[in-house]
Write an enzyme that holds these catalytic residues in place. Sequence first.
Site, PDB file in Angstrom:
ATOM      1  N   SER A 124      11.986   8.865  11.955  1.00 13.17           N
ATOM      2  CA  SER A 124      12.100  10.113  11.187  1.00 13.17           C
ATOM      3  C   SER A 124      13.309  10.874  11.719  1.00 13.17           C
ATOM      4  CB  SER A 124      10.829  10.937  11.421  1.00 13.17           C
ATOM      5  OG  SER A 124      11.020  12.284  11.069  1.00 13.17           O
ATOM      6  N   TYR A 137       3.520  14.610  15.898  1.00 14.86           N
ATOM      7  CA  TYR A 137       4.333  13.768  15.000  1.00 14.86           C
ATOM      8  C   TYR A 137       5.724  13.568  15.597  1.00 14.86           C
ATOM      9  CZ  TYR A 137       6.411  12.081  10.606  1.00 14.86           C
ATOM     10  OH  TYR A 137       7.054  11.332   9.645  1.00 14.86           O
TER      11      TYR A 137
END
Length: 241
Positions: A124, A137
Amino acid sequence: MKKVCVITGGSSGIGLSIVKLFIENNYQVFNLDLSPSAEGDFRQCDVTNVSQVTEIIDEISKQHTIDVLISNAGIHFSGTIENTSEADLDNVFNINVKGAYAAIKAVLPSMKANNNGAILLMASDQALIAKHNSFAYNLSKSALASIAKTTALDYAAFNIRANAVCPGTIETPLYHKAIDNYCQKSGADKNEVHQDEEKLQPLQRLGQPEEVAELVLFLASDKAKFITGSLQVIDGGYTAQ
Ligand code: NAD
């Protein structure tokens, strides 16, 4: 002969676009996911279950040489460190990180025997930068970037490449779920939140899963044969700000 690709989390969003594009490009694709899909050769699998992942990939390896692994299954979780329980942290890590560990470990014997392989980890932009309310996350995606680098170094001698793909905000079911959760908690209007999200991007729009799939196809191919241990950003300019 068709090249063989194993993907985790190929039933939705970015993974589903990857499965479709790889099939169009003459790959045989095995999709390991919790949810069934009509695209590719589906194998029901929970990536948090290391022995299940190993068993399924071993079975595929008996029939095929695995050319490409795409470790893509993942979940999003919002919360500061204080709002993240031990169980939340374990859950995010088990899916996002341990799932990648299990899949990579299981494909390596086949790739080593063939002296060839491409491994892609779906990280990400949060492997490079922090976002608010994203303790677990963010941590999990930084871990995936690390796995891409260590795997690249440890297996370069076997001509196995490992790279992390770092998408910005991509319009998928995961994105919609994340903003639905936010709106539920804050009472904000979903359309407004969506428009604000678009305005935050230098290109003034969100990415589409098909655009990420094109990058993954390139990185998996021989055209990218000198690219390993890298973090490949695809974020409409977000991390350039
Ligand atoms: P998605 O929710 O649309 O798809 C995720 C897929 O993973 C689903 O098919 C789901 O069933 C599967 N999955 C979840 N838990 C699993 C488990 N335990 N075992 C097997 N399969 C499981 O999400 P997406 O947006 O397509 O995200 C795919 C990947 O891309 C994730 O790793 C995500 O973190 C990453 N990513 C997404 C974005 C974004 O904005 N959408 C941005 C950067 C990175």
